[in-house]
Motif scaffolding. Structure first.
Motif, short mmCIF file in Angstrom:
data_model
loop_
_atom_site.label_atom_id
_atom_site.label_comp_id
_atom_site.label_asym_id
_atom_site.label_seq_id
_atom_site.Cartn_x
_atom_site.Cartn_y
_atom_site.Cartn_z
N ASP A 1 67.57 -2.79 -19.67
CA ASP A 1 67.80 -4.02 -18.91
C ASP A 1 69.27 -4.37 -18.77
O ASP A 1 69.71 -4.83 -17.72
CB ASP A 1 67.01 -5.19 -19.49
N GLN A 2 70.06 -4.13 -19.80
CA GLN A 2 71.49 -4.48 -19.73
C GLN A 2 72.24 -3.60 -18.75
O GLN A 2 73.05 -4.09 -17.95
CB GLN A 2 72.12 -4.41 -21.12
N LEU A 3 71.99 -2.29 -18.77
CA LEU A 3 72.66 -1.40 -17.82
C LEU A 3 72.16 -1.64 -16.41
O LEU A 3 72.94 -1.57 -15.45
CB LEU A 3 72.47 0.06 -18.23
N ALA A 4 70.87 -1.94 -16.24
CA ALA A 4 70.34 -2.26 -14.91
C ALA A 4 70.99 -3.53 -14.36
O ALA A 4 71.36 -3.59 -13.18
CB ALA A 4 68.82 -2.42 -14.97
N ALA A 5 71.14 -4.54 -15.20
CA ALA A 5 71.79 -5.78 -14.78
C ALA A 5 73.25 -5.53 -14.40
O ALA A 5 73.75 -6.09 -13.42
CB ALA A 5 71.68 -6.84 -15.87
N GLN A 6 73.92 -4.68 -15.17
CA GLN A 6 75.32 -4.36 -14.86
C GLN A 6 75.42 -3.61 -13.54
O GLN A 6 76.32 -3.87 -12.74
CB GLN A 6 75.94 -3.54 -15.99
N ALA A 7 74.48 -2.69 -13.30
CA ALA A 7 74.47 -1.96 -12.02
C ALA A 7 74.29 -2.93 -10.86
O ALA A 7 75.01 -2.84 -9.86
CB ALA A 7 73.36 -0.91 -12.03
N ALA A 8 73.37 -3.84 -10.98
CA ALA A 8 73.14 -4.83 -9.92
C ALA A 8 74.37 -5.71 -9.71
O ALA A 8 74.78 -5.95 -8.57
CB ALA A 8 71.91 -5.68 -10.24
N ALA B 1 79.02 4.55 -18.12
CA ALA B 1 80.31 4.60 -17.40
C ALA B 1 80.11 4.39 -15.90
O ALA B 1 80.89 3.69 -15.26
CB ALA B 1 81.00 5.93 -17.67
N ALA B 2 79.06 4.97 -15.34
CA ALA B 2 78.83 4.86 -13.89
C ALA B 2 78.53 3.43 -13.48
O ALA B 2 79.10 2.93 -12.50
CB ALA B 2 77.70 5.78 -13.46
N VAL B 3 77.63 2.75 -14.18
CA VAL B 3 77.25 1.40 -13.76
C VAL B 3 78.36 0.39 -14.01
O VAL B 3 78.33 -0.71 -13.45
CB VAL B 3 75.92 0.93 -14.40
N ALA B 4 79.36 0.76 -14.80
CA ALA B 4 80.52 -0.11 -15.01
C ALA B 4 81.47 -0.08 -13.81
O ALA B 4 82.28 -0.97 -13.64
CB ALA B 4 81.26 0.30 -16.28
N GLU B 5 81.33 0.95 -12.96
CA GLU B 5 82.17 1.08 -11.77
C GLU B 5 81.58 0.27 -10.62
O GLU B 5 80.37 0.03 -10.59
CB GLU B 5 82.21 2.55 -11.32
N ASN C 1 77.40 -4.99 -10.28
CA ASN C 1 78.53 -4.22 -9.75
C ASN C 1 78.25 -3.60 -8.38
O ASN C 1 79.00 -2.75 -7.91
CB ASN C 1 78.94 -3.13 -10.75
N GLY C 2 77.16 -4.03 -7.73
CA GLY C 2 76.94 -3.64 -6.35
C GLY C 2 76.24 -2.32 -6.11
O GLY C 2 76.32 -1.78 -5.00
N TRP C 3 75.55 -1.77 -7.10
CA TRP C 3 74.75 -0.57 -6.87
C TRP C 3 73.50 -0.97 -6.10
O TRP C 3 72.86 -1.97 -6.42
CB TRP C 3 74.38 0.09 -8.21
N ALA C 4 73.13 -0.20 -5.09
CA ALA C 4 71.95 -0.51 -4.27
C ALA C 4 70.67 -0.24 -5.04
O ALA C 4 69.66 -0.90 -4.82
CB ALA C 4 71.96 0.30 -2.98
N GLY C 5 70.69 0.74 -5.92
CA GLY C 5 69.51 1.09 -6.70
C GLY C 5 69.81 2.22 -7.64
O GLY C 5 70.87 2.86 -7.56
N VAL C 6 68.86 2.45 -8.56
CA VAL C 6 68.98 3.52 -9.54
C VAL C 6 67.65 4.27 -9.57
O VAL C 6 66.58 3.64 -9.64
CB VAL C 6 69.30 2.98 -10.95
N ILE C 7 67.71 5.58 -9.54
CA ILE C 7 66.53 6.43 -9.68
C ILE C 7 66.73 7.25 -10.94
O ILE C 7 67.78 7.89 -11.11
CB ILE C 7 66.37 7.35 -8.45
N VAL C 8 65.74 7.23 -11.81
CA VAL C 8 65.85 7.91 -13.10
C VAL C 8 64.74 8.96 -13.22
O VAL C 8 63.56 8.62 -13.13
CB VAL C 8 65.74 6.92 -14.27
N PHE C 9 65.13 10.20 -13.44
CA PHE C 9 64.17 11.24 -13.80
C PHE C 9 64.25 11.36 -15.31
O PHE C 9 65.03 12.12 -15.86
CB PHE C 9 64.52 12.56 -13.11
N GLY C 10 63.49 10.52 -15.98
CA GLY C 10 63.51 10.44 -17.42
C GLY C 10 62.99 9.08 -17.84
O GLY C 10 62.33 8.38 -17.06
N ALA C 11 63.30 8.70 -19.04
CA ALA C 11 62.78 7.46 -19.61
C ALA C 11 63.72 6.28 -19.38
O ALA C 11 64.94 6.45 -19.30
CB ALA C 11 62.56 7.63 -21.11
N ILE C 12 63.10 5.11 -19.23
CA ILE C 12 63.86 3.85 -19.25
C ILE C 12 63.27 2.99 -20.35
O ILE C 12 62.20 3.29 -20.89
CB ILE C 12 63.79 3.11 -17.90
#
Length: 100
Positions: A74-81, A48-52, A83-94
């Motif tokens: 990869d799909q959510l990372a591409a959507q984040a990029a 939901a967040a990366v769709a915004e 949609n203008g997200w500067a970056g994503v930090i994950v404390f967990g698995a990708i």
């Protein structure tokens, strides 16, 4: 501003993650207003967040360090990029780390 300088300047207000961070995005650094999500083994809030529109924000995902379920692929990372997200930090698995 780098982490060391931030800690020196804002000592009492800064918390630093104590975990190994790995870079998968190919960028040396990024910055922006932080938006946080707490999501344990369920990435529906991430989806939901990366769709915004990211508007240059940084998404920080607290997956409690779990390696049982991926918070980002990869799909959510591409959507984040896209949609203008500067970056994503994950404390967990990708997943799909080679593509990311």
């Amino acid at each position: 501003m780098n982490t060391c300088d931030l800690c020196d300047r804002f000592d009492a207000q800064v918390r630093v993650l104590d975990l190994p961070l790995r870079d998968f995005g190919g960028r040396i650094g990024f910055a922006g207003t932080v938006s946080t999500i707490k999501a344990y083994e369920d990435n529906s809030l991430v989806r939901a967040a990366v769709a915004e529109p990211g508007a240059g924000r940084v998404l920080v995902i607290d997956g409690a360090g779990s390696s049982r379920r991926a918070m980002l692929g990869d799909q959510l990372a591409a959507q984040a990029a896209a949609n203008g997200w500067a970056g994503v930090i994950v404390f967990g698995a990708i997943r799909d780390s080679a593509a990311i």
